[in-house]
Write an enzyme that holds these catalytic residues in place. Structure first.
Site, PDB file in Angstrom:
ATOM      1  CB  CYS A 176      43.622  50.168  27.823  1.00  0.00           C
ATOM      2  SG  CYS A 176      43.782  49.692  29.530  1.00  0.00           S
ATOM      3  CG  HIS A 185      42.265  43.782  45.459  1.00  0.00           C
ATOM      4  ND1 HIS A 185      41.844  42.746  44.650  1.00  0.00           N
ATOM      5  CD2 HIS A 185      41.376  43.865  46.471  1.00  0.00           C
ATOM      6  CE1 HIS A 185      40.732  42.240  45.158  1.00  0.00           C
ATOM      7  NE2 HIS A 185      40.421  42.898  46.254  1.00  0.00           N
TER       8      HIS A 185
END
Lengths: 409, 263
Positions: free
Chosen positions: A72, A97
């Protein structure tokens, strides 16, 4: 349990399902034989290469694993400290997830010839993942969801219905995840012959905490390999959000014995962790108790009555936490902190603006803590957080919290 | 200690079956509930199961869930439930009282502190739904050591392999759960239950009492023909939910007791 008694943080649970004093099998006699049968089947599957071959194939071609490990850049520059990476589990099929674990449990259900699958869901992500995999394999799916959550996660309710699942709104209690789990257990105890209970987190009676952790560990295993490829070493710090704690357990587990890696779990602080209990921080604000088949940290009053938590995030709105987290907390291996609704909302917006990623409210909690520690760390310090879900499901909740008018007509 | 054993001996001598009634402590409030408790023996109840309210009763249907909520809302807790037993014992030293509920309030109170206080106020036994034999070291063994009966549930899913473990540390009686499911929803069938009781009786000399899904005097009578006793809970609690007076609830309890004692 003290550190010097341990050779490893990864050997639990013991044969009675305990992580130290936590975990266990606190269920009614009706369910006990079912849980033992499941444990036996899982022990067989665990060492069956065909089982894992099928999992690997589905993970790759149905879920889209491995999920990327993403640097990032703009968040890193923004905080001007540690290097920030995200494990992009929000890019999985169904957007979180949760499907990592659901696939494993549904393959087990198929081995056990169970045709009806039940699940509890809070934010709806586990419900959607279960409905999805049930559709793929032609299994009947019933999802219990708190009435309050049905309201605040309407897009996911519609998704589950499109996928052919029956969604049952639960009105007992305050109508959130805890109550959904109670009713799912009541369903299971009634329909013992044909039903498989697909639990969405690392909680519940043994073997669920172990089994769900094992299925979610794919997150941490991939992260280890990918970080080695990209940085030539392990990360220095791991950060993940915790409701029941499955995405966190999945990221943390493969790193537990690498003591150079600092590990941080982020609980939902709601309106603030104080005596008013308007939060869901079981470890920070709770104490040990027994609920939903396991001993763990719980939000409870002086009489041992379970308290309703509070969080803007439906996925973190649970008064307990997985027993392995309780043990990792007491052993000191993992550090647990809390983040308020307000802090999570700020990070939600920051992530959208700086990285072009709309995060779920759950990982927004993790990001908020990353934002607290990153500026104080050197530029060669690597933080990896789990971006465990995407935020499409949360846009209405966030719009409401930000007083944003969604009526564009 | 021997109140439960004595009760079954006396019933056997009279060739009668045991009627076990369940009420939730503190439902709808302490005083009403205590008055009802005091009236149960005269209405023909042989053994009392006193529900310990809990926020998350996972084995119970809506009737008992709501009773627990009413009790908690009126301020009932573990301490007051033990107080209620003490109040009862000051008037009645014969009728056995069993505390029935879930583990967390006891765990929270402290197991040792709870057991010594329970013994002191005159509790006779415990039925703790979420403590299977696998967790015997938590409460079952300490209860046995202090002289309280730990009454175990046997269920339709308790197979031949498990039954010895389920019976091992059980004392007082065996509670056979007539259906797979939660309290107060489905109807139990004595035809289905009868062979199961024979199966259990082969493995133990303890009385076998049947509960879950028995709602009327007629059903209680049928079930009492095949068992050593019958438990009725939700059907009684439902009357309290409907706001019936204790007098009217006790009249219903009496009709159930007569059903069982006619068998």
């Amino acid at each position: 349990m003290t550190g010097d008694l341990l050779n490893s943080f990864t050997v639990g649970p013991d044969e009675s399902g305990r992580f130290g004093d936590f975990g266990g099998r606190f269920v009614s006699e009706t369910l006990m034989p079912l849980i033992l049968e499941l444990e036996k089947e899982y022990e067989n599957a665990k060492i069956d290469s065909n089982f894992w071959k099928e999992m690997d194939d589905l993970w790759a071609n149905y879920v889209g694993r491995p999920s990327p490990l993403y640097f990032c850049e703009r968040l890193t520059n923004h905080f001007s400290g540690a290097k920030i990476y995200m494990k992009r589990d929000e890019l999985n099929h169904t957007g979180a997830h949760k499907i990592n674990n659901v696939l494993g449990q549904i393959l087990l259900a198929r081995r056990m010839n169970k045709k009806r699958i039940i699940a509890e869901t809070g934010a709806g992500q586990h419900g959607v993942a279960t409905a999805t995999v049930c559709a793929k394999f032609g299994l009947k799916c019933v999802v219990y969801m708190g009435a309050h959550d049905v309201e605040r996660q309407a897009p996911n309710v519609f998704r589950m219905k499109l996928l052919g699942a029956e969604v049952i709104p639960v009105t007992s209690g305050r109508g959130t995840l805890k109550d959904a789990m109670n009713d799912a257990l009541r369903d299971w105890v009634t329909n013992v012959e044909d039903t498989f209970y697909c639990i969405g987190t690392v909680a519940g009676p043994h073997p669920y905490p172990e089994m769900v952790r094992d299925f979610q560990s794919i997150i941490g295993k991939e992260t280890k390999t990918q970080m080695l490829e990209q940085e030539g070493r392990a990360p220095d710090t791991l950060v993940a959000a915790i409701g029941g704690g499955s995405n966190a357990m999945g990221l943390f587990y493969p790193f537990l014995d690498d003591l150079k890696v600092s590990i941080i779990g982020v609980e939902a602080g709601g309106k603030g962790v104080n005596s008013k209990m308007e939060h869901c921080a079981s470890l920070t604000g709770g104490r040990p108790g027994v609920l939903h088949g396991n001993r763990t940290y719980l939000l409870q009053d002086d009489d041992g009555q379970i308290l309703e938590g509070f969080s803007i995030s439906a996925g973190l709105d649970y008064p307990g936490i997985g027993p392995e987290h309780a043990w990792l907390h007491e052993s000191g291996r993992v550090n647990y902190v809390s983040i308020t609704d307000k802090e999570a909302l700020t990070s939600f917006q920051l992530c959208c603006e700086l990285e072009g990623i709309i995060p779920a409210l759950e990982p927004s909690h993790a990001l908020a803590h990353v934002g607290k520690i990153a500026p104080k760390l050197p530029s060669d310090h690597i933080i990896c957080m789990n971006m465990c879900g995407r935020g499409d499901k949360d846009i209405f909740t966030v719009a409401k919290a930000l007083n944003f008018d969604m009526d564009f007509s | 200690m021997a109140r439960i054993d004595d009760t079954f001996s006396a019933l056997r001598a009279n060739r009668k079956k045991a009627f076990v009634a369940y009420i939730m402590a503190g439902d709808p409030d302490y005083n009403e509930s205590k008055e009802l408790l005091m009236g149960l023996p005269e209405a023909g109840v042989d053994i009392i199961e006193l529900g310990l309210p809990f926020t998350d009763p996972m084995a119970d249907g809506p009737t008992i869930q709501l009773a627990g909520q009413r009790a908690l809302n009126s301020g009932q807790n573990l301490e007051k439930t033990l107080q209620m037993v003490q109040d009862f014992r000051s008037k009645n030293n014969v009728t056995p009282i069993i505390i029935m509920g879930y583990y967390n309030p006891i765990y929270s109170y402290g197991v040792d502190k709870f057991l010594s206080k329970a013994k002191l106020v005159g509790v006779d036994g415990l039925i703790i739904v979420d403590l299977p034999p696998e967790e015997d070291s938590e409460l079952c063994i300490p209860a046995k050591n202090i002289g309280l009966n730990f009454i175990r549930l046997a269920t339709p899913t308790t197979d031949e392999n498990r039954l010895p473990a389920v019976l091992k540390n059980t004392s007082g009686f065996v509670y056979y759960v007539s259906i797979t499911g939660i309290t107060g929803v489905a109807n139990a069938s004595s035809a289905n239950v009868s062979p199961e009781i024979s199966r259990i009786k082969k493995e133990t000399d303890l009385p076998v009492v049947v509960g879950f899904g028995i709602k009327t005097p007629e059903a209680a009578l049928e079930m009492a023909k095949v068992a050593d006793g019958v438990v009725v809970g939700s059907a009684i609690v439902e009357k309290i939910a409907q706001g019936e007076s204790n007098k009217s609830v006790l009249a219903f309890v009496k009709s159930l007791a007569e059903g069982v004692h006619d068998a």
